[in-house]
Design a protein around this motif. Structure first.
Motif, PDB file in Angstrom:
ATOM      1  N   ALA A  77      -3.998   3.812  -8.157  1.00 59.08           N
ATOM      2  CA  ALA A  77      -2.703   3.808  -7.463  1.00 59.08           C
ATOM      3  C   ALA A  77      -2.698   4.751  -6.264  1.00 59.08           C
ATOM      4  CB  ALA A  77      -1.595   4.195  -8.441  1.00 59.08           C
ATOM      5  N   ILE A  78      -3.385   5.889  -6.380  1.00 58.92           N
ATOM      6  CA  ILE A  78      -3.379   6.850  -5.269  1.00 58.92           C
ATOM      7  C   ILE A  78      -4.491   6.586  -4.263  1.00 58.92           C
ATOM      8  CG2 ILE A  78      -2.328   8.631  -6.716  1.00 58.92           C
ATOM      9  CD1 ILE A  78      -5.099  10.020  -6.760  1.00 58.92           C
ATOM     10  N   SER A  79      -5.381   5.640  -4.572  1.00 59.83           N
ATOM     11  CA  SER A  79      -6.551   5.410  -3.714  1.00 59.83           C
ATOM     12  C   SER A  79      -6.171   4.975  -2.307  1.00 59.83           C
ATOM     13  CB  SER A  79      -7.479   4.372  -4.359  1.00 59.83           C
ATOM     14  OG  SER A  79      -6.863   3.092  -4.388  1.00 59.83           O
ATOM     15  N   ILE A  80      -5.046   4.286  -2.166  1.00 55.87           N
ATOM     16  CA  ILE A  80      -4.627   3.813  -0.845  1.00 55.87           C
ATOM     17  C   ILE A  80      -3.505   4.675  -0.271  1.00 55.87           C
ATOM     18  CG2 ILE A  80      -5.420   1.431  -0.979  1.00 55.87           C
ATOM     19  CD1 ILE A  80      -2.785   0.633  -2.141  1.00 55.87           C
ATOM     20  N   THR A  93     -15.515  -1.056  -9.699  1.00 57.36           N
ATOM     21  CA  THR A  93     -15.006  -2.230  -8.984  1.00 57.36           C
ATOM     22  C   THR A  93     -13.486  -2.224  -8.949  1.00 57.36           C
ATOM     23  OG1 THR A  93     -16.933  -3.478  -9.741  1.00 57.36           O
ATOM     24  CG2 THR A  93     -15.096  -4.748  -8.857  1.00 57.36           C
ATOM     25  N   TYR A  94     -12.885  -1.868 -10.081  1.00 56.07           N
ATOM     26  CA  TYR A  94     -11.420  -1.781 -10.181  1.00 56.07           C
ATOM     27  C   TYR A  94     -10.861  -0.763  -9.190  1.00 56.07           C
ATOM     28  CZ  TYR A  94      -6.924  -0.540 -12.404  1.00 56.07           C
ATOM     29  OH  TYR A  94      -5.609  -0.245 -12.655  1.00 56.07           O
ATOM     30  N   LEU A  95     -11.534   0.388  -9.083  1.00 53.14           N
ATOM     31  CA  LEU A  95     -11.038   1.460  -8.222  1.00 53.14           C
ATOM     32  C   LEU A  95     -11.177   1.130  -6.737  1.00 53.14           C
ATOM     33  CD1 LEU A  95     -12.263   4.686 -10.061  1.00 53.14           C
ATOM     34  CD2 LEU A  95      -9.907   3.931  -9.741  1.00 53.14           C
ATOM     35  N   SER A 117       0.819  -1.216   0.000  1.00 50.51           N
ATOM     36  CA  SER A 117       0.000   0.000   0.000  1.00 50.51           C
ATOM     37  C   SER A 117       0.851   1.263   0.000  1.00 50.51           C
ATOM     38  CB  SER A 117      -0.945   0.005   1.205  1.00 50.51           C
ATOM     39  OG  SER A 117      -0.213  -0.031   2.415  1.00 50.51           O
ATOM     40  N   ASP A 118       2.120   1.135   0.390  1.00 48.17           N
ATOM     41  CA  ASP A 118       3.026   2.296   0.429  1.00 48.17           C
ATOM     42  C   ASP A 118       3.750   2.527  -0.893  1.00 48.17           C
ATOM     43  OD1 ASP A 118       2.464   2.924   3.084  1.00 48.17           O
ATOM     44  OD2 ASP A 118       4.030   1.596   3.848  1.00 48.17           O
ATOM     45  N   LYS A 122       0.129  17.583 -10.325  1.00 47.72           N
ATOM     46  CA  LYS A 122      -0.908  18.104  -9.424  1.00 47.72           C
ATOM     47  C   LYS A 122      -1.160  17.154  -8.266  1.00 47.72           C
ATOM     48  CE  LYS A 122      -5.927  19.042  -9.562  1.00 47.72           C
ATOM     49  NZ  LYS A 122      -6.391  17.761  -9.002  1.00 47.72           N
ATOM     50  N   LEU A 123      -1.334  15.875  -8.562  1.00 51.10           N
ATOM     51  CA  LEU A 123      -1.646  14.902  -7.516  1.00 51.10           C
ATOM     52  C   LEU A 123      -0.484  14.699  -6.555  1.00 51.10           C
ATOM     53  CD1 LEU A 123      -3.542  12.246  -9.655  1.00 51.10           C
ATOM     54  CD2 LEU A 123      -4.549  13.804  -7.983  1.00 51.10           C
ATOM     55  N   VAL A 124       0.726  14.640  -7.093  1.00 52.44           N
ATOM     56  CA  VAL A 124       1.914  14.452  -6.253  1.00 52.44           C
ATOM     57  C   VAL A 124       2.076  15.620  -5.282  1.00 52.44           C
ATOM     58  CG1 VAL A 124       4.435  14.440  -6.310  1.00 52.44           C
ATOM     59  CG2 VAL A 124       3.157  12.908  -7.807  1.00 52.44           C
ATOM     60  N   GLU A 125       1.837  16.838  -5.781  1.00 47.87           N
ATOM     61  CA  GLU A 125       1.959  18.024  -4.924  1.00 47.87           C
ATOM     62  C   GLU A 125       0.845  18.065  -3.884  1.00 47.87           C
ATOM     63  OE1 GLU A 125       2.053  21.382  -7.513  1.00 47.87           O
ATOM     64  OE2 GLU A 125       4.174  21.091  -8.060  1.00 47.87           O
ATOM     65  N   GLU A 126      -0.378  17.798  -4.309  1.00 44.22           N
ATOM     66  CA  GLU A 126      -1.518  17.875  -3.389  1.00 44.22           C
ATOM     67  C   GLU A 126      -1.439  16.832  -2.285  1.00 44.22           C
ATOM     68  OE1 GLU A 126      -5.005  19.583  -6.413  1.00 44.22           O
ATOM     69  OE2 GLU A 126      -5.046  17.497  -5.737  1.00 44.22           O
ATOM     70  N   LYS A 127      -1.029  15.630  -2.636  1.00 44.79           N
ATOM     71  CA  LYS A 127      -1.043  14.525  -1.683  1.00 44.79           C
ATOM     72  C   LYS A 127       0.317  14.266  -1.053  1.00 44.79           C
ATOM     73  CE  LYS A 127      -4.949  12.399  -4.035  1.00 44.79           C
ATOM     74  NZ  LYS A 127      -5.898  12.638  -2.919  1.00 44.79           N
ATOM     75  N   GLN A 128       1.324  15.072  -1.430  1.00 42.75           N
ATOM     76  CA  GLN A 128       2.677  14.938  -0.878  1.00 42.75           C
ATOM     77  C   GLN A 128       3.217  13.513  -1.028  1.00 42.75           C
ATOM     78  OE1 GLN A 128       4.969  17.450   0.656  1.00 42.75           O
ATOM     79  NE2 GLN A 128       3.634  18.356  -0.891  1.00 42.75           N
ATOM     80  N   ILE A 129       3.065  13.002  -2.250  1.00 41.07           N
ATOM     81  CA  ILE A 129       3.589  11.677  -2.580  1.00 41.07           C
ATOM     82  C   ILE A 129       4.973  11.843  -3.210  1.00 41.07           C
ATOM     83  CG2 ILE A 129       3.196   9.612  -3.983  1.00 41.07           C
ATOM     84  CD1 ILE A 129       0.214  10.395  -4.061  1.00 41.07           C
ATOM     85  N   SER A 130       5.871  10.932  -2.913  1.00 43.84           N
ATOM     86  CA  SER A 130       7.124  10.869  -3.663  1.00 43.84           C
ATOM     87  C   SER A 130       6.870  10.088  -4.944  1.00 43.84           C
ATOM     88  CB  SER A 130       8.218  10.175  -2.847  1.00 43.84           C
ATOM     89  OG  SER A 130       8.500  10.903  -1.677  1.00 43.84           O
ATOM     90  N   CYS A 131       7.574  10.442  -6.011  1.00 40.35           N
ATOM     91  CA  CYS A 131       7.304   9.803  -7.300  1.00 40.35           C
ATOM     92  C   CYS A 131       8.607   9.474  -8.018  1.00 40.35           C
ATOM     93  CB  CYS A 131       6.448  10.730  -8.166  1.00 40.35           C
ATOM     94  SG  CYS A 131       6.032  10.066  -9.800  1.00 40.35           S
TER      95      CYS A 131
END
Length: 262
Positions: A168-171, A113-115, A92-93, A199-208
């Protein structure tokens, strides 16, 4: 500076090449002594031509294949030698988005269902709440929420890739690996997906970890870029000063071939 989220140290991976029945065994060094760090909230890119080892590097980090030697540290824990059972809590990480989104879909599974699948598997949420979250995720990636009732064949390539990113970002992963996530799309759609990822990486503070071969696109999404050539990283540079500080001939060749349409 904060501690790295991910540290790859002297990683190597060799594959046996098919030399024919009567030929001596030949081996290809797909990844050869690769080292780099990715920091929290950073988008770090691997760029190079096809066959240079960048996709293999992503799969090694995601534990889809195991390295011959070297170390992979995630949040201070060495993960390269973990069993699949030991790796499961980390799934999940660390999430991965592939080049061909259709390959990760079941043709008989609706988008909704996939999401919701990951959240139901990892967090045990109800089907009703999963469907609510699926609708919200679709809106986050710029798609209508009624797409929950559609099947994969009813969506375009760009729409499918948006759905793959949403899953991928759902969890709420800490590291998102994008392996040529825009490579199979038209240029105009590539730009849209790249902007969505930023946008998503910045908003959710995810490393990519963004893996690609298009240097112009890679520069538009990342803070630092590692240039790969024949299984090795030849230099790591800041995106903003890439052109001014590039030293290796291969990096200069990539720069010389850039047509910046972004």
């Amino acid at each position: 500076m904060s501690e790295p989220l991910l540290s790859v140290k002297n990683m190597k991976k060799t594959f046996q090449a098919n030399g024919g029945m009567f030929s001596k065994k030949k081996f290809v060094h797909a990844v050869n002594d690769v080292s780099f760090d990715i920091y929290p909230g950073e988008t770090f890119s691997l760029v190079g031509e096809s066959g240079c080892g960048k996709s293999t590097t992503g799969k090694l980090i995601d534990h889809l294949i195991t390295p011959d030697s070297g170390e992979i540290w995630f949040e201070g824990k060495e993960i390269s030698k973990l069993s699949e059972k030991e790796m499961r809590p980390l799934r999940s990480d660390i999430q991965m988005v592939f080049q061909d989104p259709l390959s990760s879909f079941s043709p008989r599974m609706k988008v909704g269902t996939y999401l919701m699948e990951s959240r139901r598997n990892f967090d045990g949420i109800s089907k009703e709440n999963g469907l609510k979250e699926a609708r919200k995720l679709l809106l986050e990636v710029g798609l209508p929420e009624d797409f929950v009732n559609r099947y994969p064949h009813e969506l375009s390539g760009g729409q499918l890739q948006r759905v793959a990113i949403a899953r991928a970002i759902s969890i709420q992963p800490k590291l998102l690996i994008c392996d040529e996530a825009t490579g199979a799309l038209d240029v105009s759609i590539q730009n849209q997906i790249a902007k969505l990822l930023v946008k998503l990486v910045e908003e959710k503070q995810i490393s990519c970890l963004f893996i690609g071969h298009d240097l112009a696109l890679v520069r538009s999404v990342s803070q630092r870029i590692a240039v790969m050539y024949l299984g090795r990283i030849v230099e790591i540079l800041e995106s903003e000063t890439l052109a001014a500080k590039a030293v290796h001939p291969y990096t200069k060749m990539l720069l010389g071939s850039v047509f910046d349409v972004y």
